[in-house]
Every structure is written in C-alpha cells, then in structure tokens.
Design an enzyme around this catalytic site. Structure first.
Site, PDB file in Angstrom:
ATOM      1  N   THR A 180     -54.565 -53.189-110.807  1.00 23.20           N
ATOM      2  CA  THR A 180     -54.563 -54.327-111.726  1.00 23.20           C
ATOM      3  C   THR A 180     -54.784 -53.837-113.145  1.00 23.20           C
ATOM      4  O   THR A 180     -55.661 -52.999-113.393  1.00 23.20           O
ATOM      5  CB  THR A 180     -55.639 -55.360-111.351  1.00 23.20           C
ATOM      6  OG1 THR A 180     -55.352 -55.898-110.066  1.00 23.20           O
ATOM      7  CG2 THR A 180     -55.674 -56.501-112.363  1.00 23.20           C
ATOM      8  N   PHE A 232     -55.995 -54.772-116.835  1.00 19.11           N
ATOM      9  CA  PHE A 232     -56.847 -55.712-117.549  1.00 19.11           C
ATOM     10  C   PHE A 232     -56.686 -55.491-119.055  1.00 19.11           C
ATOM     11  O   PHE A 232     -56.479 -54.364-119.507  1.00 19.11           O
ATOM     12  CB  PHE A 232     -58.321 -55.506-117.177  1.00 19.11           C
ATOM     13  CG  PHE A 232     -58.660 -55.914-115.776  1.00 19.11           C
ATOM     14  CD1 PHE A 232     -59.237 -57.148-115.512  1.00 19.11           C
ATOM     15  CD2 PHE A 232     -58.421 -55.057-114.706  1.00 19.11           C
ATOM     16  CE1 PHE A 232     -59.559 -57.532-114.215  1.00 19.11           C
ATOM     17  CE2 PHE A 232     -58.739 -55.427-113.412  1.00 19.11           C
ATOM     18  CZ  PHE A 232     -59.306 -56.668-113.168  1.00 19.11           C
TER      19      PHE A 232
END
Length: 450
Positions: free
Chosen positions: A337, A339
């Site tokens: 992921t 960010f």
C-alpha cells in the site's frame, strides 16, 4: 514508382526536414538572444496561438489548391478531370468571384473526402507546431538559464523536518496507517489515531497535528478513490512525502480459537478483497466489512466469541491480545500500500522525485492527449493517472497524475506552463524507513479488554 523508390524519396524529404529543423533552431537561438536583451518571457501564449492559427490557415489554403489534383483520386470510370477548388479571397478560374467550386470537381463524394482530409491534416499540423514550439521553449530556457515559474507558490527547502512531530492517522493503534506513520517518522513523534481520513486532514489544517497519513493506492486492489477527492476538498493540504508499506494480512482470533471453528471474519473491505482466495477455500466463513483493520481486531477482542476472527496486521494481534491462526492470508504476496504524507506548508525537498497534479479538461477530442504530450515532449515520465467524476457535472472528469520530476527542473516547469488550469498537490520523496527505530513496533499490549 516502387516501394524502394518511394522510401528513397521519403528519406530525401526527411533529410530536408532535418535541415529545416536545424535552420529553425538557429532562428530560435537568435530569438533567445533578443529575449535576453529585452527581458521578455520565454512563453508568449498569445503569440503561440496566433502561430497555430497562421499555420492552420496556410495549410487549408495549400490543400484547397492542391487536393483536387493530387490528394483525391477520381472514381473509376470518370473521364473528366476534377476542377480546381476556389481559394477564399481569390477569383475562381472561371472568372467569378466568391462562387465556390466543389473541391473535387463533379463528385460530391470526392468533396466530402477532401473535407475529411483537410480536417485531418489541419489537426496534424497544429499538433506538429505545438510540439515544435514546446521544444523551442525548452531550448530557449537552456540558452537563457531561466526557469519558468510554475505559478504555484511552492518553496524549495533542503529537507522537511520530521523529528518531534505530531502525526495523525486513521484507525486505531495497530492499523496499517499507523505502521506507515512509524515507518516514515522517528520514535520521538506522537502518533495520533483519528476516526476518519477526513478528520486526519482536518487535524493538520487546524494545527492539532503536523502531518496526516493517508492510503492512496494498493498494488492489488487499486486506488483509494475517496482520498483523491479529499485532497481537492482541502486546497490547503499539500503532499510532502510518501511511504510504501508491504502489507501482510494475518488471521487472528481469541486465544483458544481454531480455524475450523471460525464463522465470521472482520476487516476493511480492501483487506477482505485482497484475501478473496481464502474465502473461496472456506465458503462457510462470512466476510464482514469494517472501517479499519485494527478496529476489526478490537471488535474480536471485545466480543469474547471464539467463532469470530479478524484480518489485520501482526502488530494488531499483539496489541489486542489475539492469537494468530494463519499468516500471509492475502493472495498477492507482494501486496503493498502506498501512503501519502500530508501537511499544509507549500514546500518541497531539493531532491523530491515525484510531482502530483490535478486538472480538469474541456469535453473535446484530443484535450487529454495534448496534456500527456506536454509530458512526453518535455521528457517526463508519467507514473500514474487516475480519473474521478466531477461532482454535479455528470460524465465529466478530473484527472490526477504523478510525474517523476522536481519543481526546480526547467523541463518540469516548461511542461506545467503548457497545461490548462491545474493544481500542484505536492512534490515529494519516499519517506519509508527514513529513521532507524528502537523497536519494530513500540506498541502497548492491551490486556483484559479495551
């Protein structure tokens, strides 16, 4: 004329084009000298539009004169030669002024063909000269040593201070956003859980926090679309960094629980989607979405039921006193992921590598192509493009793009000068693992409930 002869002719024409290009560059160099003496800006948008209109009009005139005899083939069986087209502002060959003659003589079909051909070449020549002018600006900037202003108000700094800061993230302790925050900031920072993505940004803008951590895309599941919209809803928010967090979902339950007895699994919808193969293998288990993976772990802890489980980080299992039933549940083992680190100061580090932009385009053919062309002809790598619907304007879209580059780079600023209305969301670098940590995750173990 055979193919070999045609190619020889094309080579000859191309050599002439190269000579003409060199002649044009020489003239552009003289233009740069004049601009140095006069202090005039490299970019003159009015002049460039006039130039595009001029070459377009010249092409139309040339084609109207030549297409009937050269560009349009007469239909088989037609004995008569096509008549010459009337040129606007000139007398026709028949002596009557202002009376148009069909482009291809007698055939209305040929006339339509000529119109299509003119339209194609007009667009082509406008695009050709648009890119020539872009290259000319780049050359002038190098000769002058100037950097065109991005008109953005961003200021370059040697580094972005990150020690002893307050960092907000969405979720509870043990959430992946907290892991990303701790991966990007030193241990002397305060990490502040927040109820929603919106509240994390609001905490920065209100001064309760210095930075906010927002997930923006996942390698398996795609974009976190709402957070793209969130960045535009708060114009003061600025992307100052990014963090890439490898994500491994762990199945956890109360001590004494077993996989064979699990009936419901809680987690964030993306985490559930990333573990789709697990649920196919265990069809009796129900997937239950929640706002956050750490919240799912807490829900299992508070329930006291051994039939419930959560998908979250291994750190969440430690924090909430849960037993790990299975590691690496997600099917994509490279699951990561990305960010964003958001602040409110318009600054960028000297070595920043990624530039995020947002813009809207008029609903006309070729507008997106022209924008992407400005990156191409300024030698910039486009690393991401995402479209989002514009609220209250059905089937109209705004675009978010990431370009590899720095605002101090003349090529980046030249590309920005060519874009229609745009907003710079940030120019930033990877914050991942920037500081050595005393522990992998200095979390407090929670015993006996929350």
């Amino acid at each position: 004329m055979g193919l070999a002869e045609l190619r020889e002719e094309l080579d000859r024409v191309d050599r002439e084009l190269v000579k003409l290009y060199r002649e044009r560059v020489s003239l552009v160099s003289e233009v740069a000298k004049e601009k140095r003496r006069s202090g005039r800006a490299v970019l003159d948008p009015v002049r460039e539009e006039e130039k595009l209109d001029s070459v377009s009009a010249f092409l139309k005139t040339e084609l109207r004169e030549k297409l009937p005899g050269e560009g349009i083939q007469r239909e088989e069986g037609t004995e008569k030669e096509p008549k010459r087209a009337a040129v606007p502002g000139k007398e026709t060959q028949g002596g009557e002024s202002g009376r148009g003659v069909p482009l291809s003589g007698e055939s209305e079909k040929d006339s339509r063909r000529a119109g299509v051909e003119i339209e194609f070449h007009e667009r082509a020549v406008r695009e050709l000269f648009r890119q020539l002018m872009s290259l000319s600006r780049r050359w002038q900037q190098r000769l002058l040593g100037r950097e065109p202003s991005p008109a953005s108000g961003f200021r370059e700094v040697s580094e972005i201070p990150r020690k002893k800061k307050r960092v907000a993230y969405q979720g509870l302790p043990g959430a992946y956003a907290e892991l990303a925050a701790r991966k990007s900031f030193p241990d002397d920072c305060r990490f502040l859980p927040s109820e929603s993505f919106r509240s994390t940004v609001e905490s920065v803008l209100s001064g309760r926090a210095d930075f906010a951590v927002l997930p923006i895309e996942n390698s398996s599941y795609g974009a976190v679309a709402d957070n793209f919209d969130l960045l535009l809803q708060f114009p003061e928010a600025v992307i100052l960094g990014e963090c890439f967090l490898p994500v491994e979902h762990v199945l956890m339950a109360l001590p004494g629980g077993a996989l064979s007895g699990i009936r419901r699994v809680f987690s964030h919808p993306q985490a559930l989607a990333q573990c789709e193969s697990f649920f196919r293998e265990h069809p009796r288990i129900e997937a239950v979405p929640m706002r956050n993976t750490a919240e799912a772990a807490r829900r299992v802890r508070e329930s006291g039921e051994r039939e419930l489980a959560a998908l979250a980080s291994e750190n969440a299992a430690e924090i909430y006193g849960l037993s790990i039933l299975q590691r690496a549940v997600n099917q994509q083992k490279s699951n990561t992921t990305r960010f964003l680190i958001v602040g409110k100061e318009k600054i960028y580090e000297r070595g920043a590598e990624r530039l995020s932009l947002s813009f809207e385009l008029s609903h006309r053919p070729g507008t997106l192509y022209q924008v992407l062309g400005s990156f191409l002809f300024n030698d910039l790598n486009l690393s991401m493009i995402q479209s989002r619907p514009v609220p209250d304007r059905p089937f109209e879209y705004r675009f978010f793009v990431d370009v590899m580059g720095n605002l101090s780079d003349p090529d980046v600023r030249n590309a920005l000068s060519e874009l229609p209305g745009f907003r710079i969301l940030g120019n930033y670098s990877d914050f991942s693992d920037a500081f050595p940590r005393k522990a992998a995750f200095p979390a407090e173990r929670i015993k006996g409930g929350i």
